[in-house]
Design a protein around this motif. Sequence first.
Motif, mmCIF file in Angstrom:
data_model
loop_
_atom_site.group_PDB
_atom_site.id
_atom_site.type_symbol
_atom_site.label_atom_id
_atom_site.label_comp_id
_atom_site.label_asym_id
_atom_site.label_seq_id
_atom_site.Cartn_x
_atom_site.Cartn_y
_atom_site.Cartn_z
ATOM 1 N N MET A 1 -20.392 24.082 40.006
ATOM 2 C CA MET A 1 -21.721 23.524 39.733
ATOM 3 C C MET A 1 -21.856 22.082 40.230
ATOM 4 O O MET A 1 -22.915 21.688 40.705
ATOM 5 N N ASN A 2 -20.791 21.311 40.156
ATOM 6 C CA ASN A 2 -20.875 19.906 40.557
ATOM 7 C C ASN A 2 -20.659 19.667 42.044
ATOM 8 O O ASN A 2 -21.190 18.701 42.586
ATOM 9 N N ASN A 3 -19.894 20.512 42.707
ATOM 10 C CA ASN A 3 -19.528 20.231 44.087
ATOM 11 C C ASN A 3 -20.213 21.096 45.136
ATOM 12 O O ASN A 3 -20.174 20.784 46.316
ATOM 13 N N THR A 4 -20.847 22.172 44.718
ATOM 14 C CA THR A 4 -21.535 23.048 45.664
ATOM 15 C C THR A 4 -22.829 22.388 46.137
ATOM 16 O O THR A 4 -23.558 21.814 45.330
ATOM 17 N N GLY B 1 -35.407 25.126 41.181
ATOM 18 C CA GLY B 1 -36.676 24.430 41.015
ATOM 19 C C GLY B 1 -36.390 23.150 40.238
ATOM 20 O O GLY B 1 -35.289 22.978 39.695
ATOM 21 N N ARG B 2 -37.356 22.275 40.155
ATOM 22 C CA ARG B 2 -37.128 20.974 39.522
ATOM 23 C C ARG B 2 -36.696 21.082 38.063
ATOM 24 O O ARG B 2 -35.748 20.420 37.632
ATOM 25 N N GLU B 3 -37.402 21.894 37.281
ATOM 26 C CA GLU B 3 -37.085 21.969 35.850
ATOM 27 C C GLU B 3 -35.665 22.471 35.614
ATOM 28 O O GLU B 3 -34.918 21.894 34.821
ATOM 29 N N THR B 4 -35.274 23.532 36.277
ATOM 30 C CA THR B 4 -33.914 24.054 36.113
ATOM 31 C C THR B 4 -32.901 23.052 36.628
ATOM 32 O O THR B 4 -31.851 22.836 36.007
ATOM 33 N N TYR B 5 -33.211 22.409 37.750
ATOM 34 C CA TYR B 5 -32.314 21.392 38.304
ATOM 35 C C TYR B 5 -32.048 20.289 37.279
ATOM 36 O O TYR B 5 -30.900 19.883 37.066
ATOM 37 N N GLU B 6 -33.091 19.805 36.632
ATOM 38 C CA GLU B 6 -32.922 18.706 35.675
ATOM 39 C C GLU B 6 -32.041 19.122 34.499
ATOM 40 O O GLU B 6 -31.187 18.357 34.048
ATOM 41 N N VAL B 7 -32.224 20.339 34.002
ATOM 42 C CA VAL B 7 -31.396 20.834 32.893
ATOM 43 C C VAL B 7 -29.948 21.005 33.350
ATOM 44 O O VAL B 7 -29.008 20.559 32.679
ATOM 45 N N MET B 8 -29.754 21.648 34.491
ATOM 46 C CA MET B 8 -28.402 21.935 34.971
ATOM 47 C C MET B 8 -27.655 20.653 35.351
ATOM 48 O O MET B 8 -26.464 20.524 35.059
ATOM 49 N N SER B 9 -28.321 19.723 35.993
ATOM 50 C CA SER B 9 -27.635 18.495 36.397
ATOM 51 C C SER B 9 -27.197 17.698 35.175
ATOM 52 O O SER B 9 -26.099 17.133 35.163
ATOM 53 N N GLN B 10 -28.017 17.672 34.155
ATOM 54 C CA GLN B 10 -27.653 16.943 32.941
ATOM 55 C C GLN B 10 -26.450 17.603 32.258
ATOM 56 O O GLN B 10 -25.512 16.925 31.850
ATOM 57 N N TYR B 11 -26.471 18.921 32.159
ATOM 58 C CA TYR B 11 -25.390 19.628 31.486
ATOM 59 C C TYR B 11 -24.081 19.558 32.270
ATOM 60 O O TYR B 11 -23.042 19.148 31.748
ATOM 61 N N TRP B 12 -24.102 19.964 33.546
ATOM 62 C CA TRP B 12 -22.864 20.128 34.295
ATOM 63 C C TRP B 12 -22.244 18.812 34.745
ATOM 64 O O TRP B 12 -21.050 18.755 35.039
ATOM 65 N N SER B 13 -23.002 17.747 34.835
ATOM 66 C CA SER B 13 -22.416 16.460 35.222
ATOM 67 C C SER B 13 -21.882 15.687 34.009
ATOM 68 O O SER B 13 -21.334 14.602 34.168
ATOM 69 N N ASP B 14 -21.981 16.276 32.829
ATOM 70 C CA ASP B 14 -21.474 15.668 31.595
ATOM 71 C C ASP B 14 -19.945 15.549 31.687
ATOM 72 O O ASP B 14 -19.247 16.545 31.820
ATOM 73 N N LYS B 15 -19.434 14.350 31.608
ATOM 74 C CA LYS B 15 -17.995 14.101 31.745
ATOM 75 C C LYS B 15 -17.191 14.594 30.542
ATOM 76 O O LYS B 15 -15.972 14.628 30.588
ATOM 77 N N THR B 16 -17.864 14.995 29.454
ATOM 78 C CA THR B 16 -17.142 15.471 28.273
ATOM 79 C C THR B 16 -16.846 16.968 28.323
ATOM 80 O O THR B 16 -16.208 17.499 27.415
ATOM 81 N N LEU B 17 -17.292 17.668 29.375
ATOM 82 C CA LEU B 17 -16.945 19.082 29.516
ATOM 83 C C LEU B 17 -15.435 19.207 29.637
ATOM 84 O O LEU B 17 -14.788 18.382 30.280
ATOM 85 N N THR B 18 -14.881 20.244 29.028
ATOM 86 C CA THR B 18 -13.432 20.381 28.967
ATOM 87 C C THR B 18 -12.972 21.651 29.680
ATOM 88 O O THR B 18 -13.781 22.441 30.150
ATOM 89 N N ALA B 19 -11.666 21.855 29.689
ATOM 90 C CA ALA B 19 -11.090 23.057 30.304
ATOM 91 C C ALA B 19 -11.627 24.322 29.653
ATOM 92 O O ALA B 19 -11.721 25.363 30.297
ATOM 93 N N ALA B 20 -12.012 24.253 28.380
ATOM 94 C CA ALA B 20 -12.589 25.413 27.708
ATOM 95 C C ALA B 20 -13.919 25.811 28.346
ATOM 96 O O ALA B 20 -14.384 26.933 28.183
ATOM 97 N N ASP B 21 -14.519 24.891 29.066
ATOM 98 C CA ASP B 21 -15.791 25.159 29.739
ATOM 99 C C ASP B 21 -15.580 25.737 31.138
ATOM 100 O O ASP B 21 -16.486 25.740 31.942
ATOM 101 N N ARG B 22 -14.409 26.247 31.388
ATOM 102 C CA ARG B 22 -14.010 26.849 32.664
ATOM 103 C C ARG B 22 -14.090 25.860 33.820
ATOM 104 O O ARG B 22 -15.159 25.636 34.397
#
Length: 186
Positions: free
Chosen positions: A77-80, A49-70
């Motif tokens: 999350m980014n390519n599916t 839904g829109r609300e979950t999409y907005e939260v997830m897109s902001q979090y998972w497209s963050d370029k500072t995520l590291t290998a510790a974030d699996r």
Amino acid sequence: MRKISVLNWVSIDGFIAGTHGETDWFPWDSEIEDFYEQRQDKADTIIYGRETYEVMSQYWSDKTLTAADRPSFINFMNNTPKIVFSKSLAEADWNNTKIVREVNKQDIEQLKCGPGNNILIYGSGTIVSQLAKLDLIDEYALMLYPIVLGSGKPLFPNISDRIKFDLIRTESYSCGSNLHIYRPHN
């Protein structure tokens, strides 16, 4: 046929997020990550839904995520391919996202009959409710956390009729959460 599976954490009073969308109340550990990763390995589409999409897109497209974030989570999350149901979202700028304006039973049935692997729904209580009313969800994998929120965003908003489920499996995790997998009762 592809299956639609809901993957959600739920408080023991039935909420998937706090009143303001907060999700800081659920424990997350490697056991739970393993379960989610197993589900992701069998899926190739995500519904939001829109609300979950907005939260997830902001979090998972963050370029500072590291290998510790699996990395496998980040990649999934980014390519599916993602479908976001929204009447108000003007554009979707997260990779591989398609906006659909309305939930249409025939369109969802065609999606399920099409080629590919399973379809996952994260969060998105309003969409879960709409698809549940149309009997389009095949499985509910609910991670029950030992907390009462008192108020918040319910897993099944706007459901006025009973929906019966069959319990397929349970599993307990060391962090105190319990997985319950249900299928609609037939």
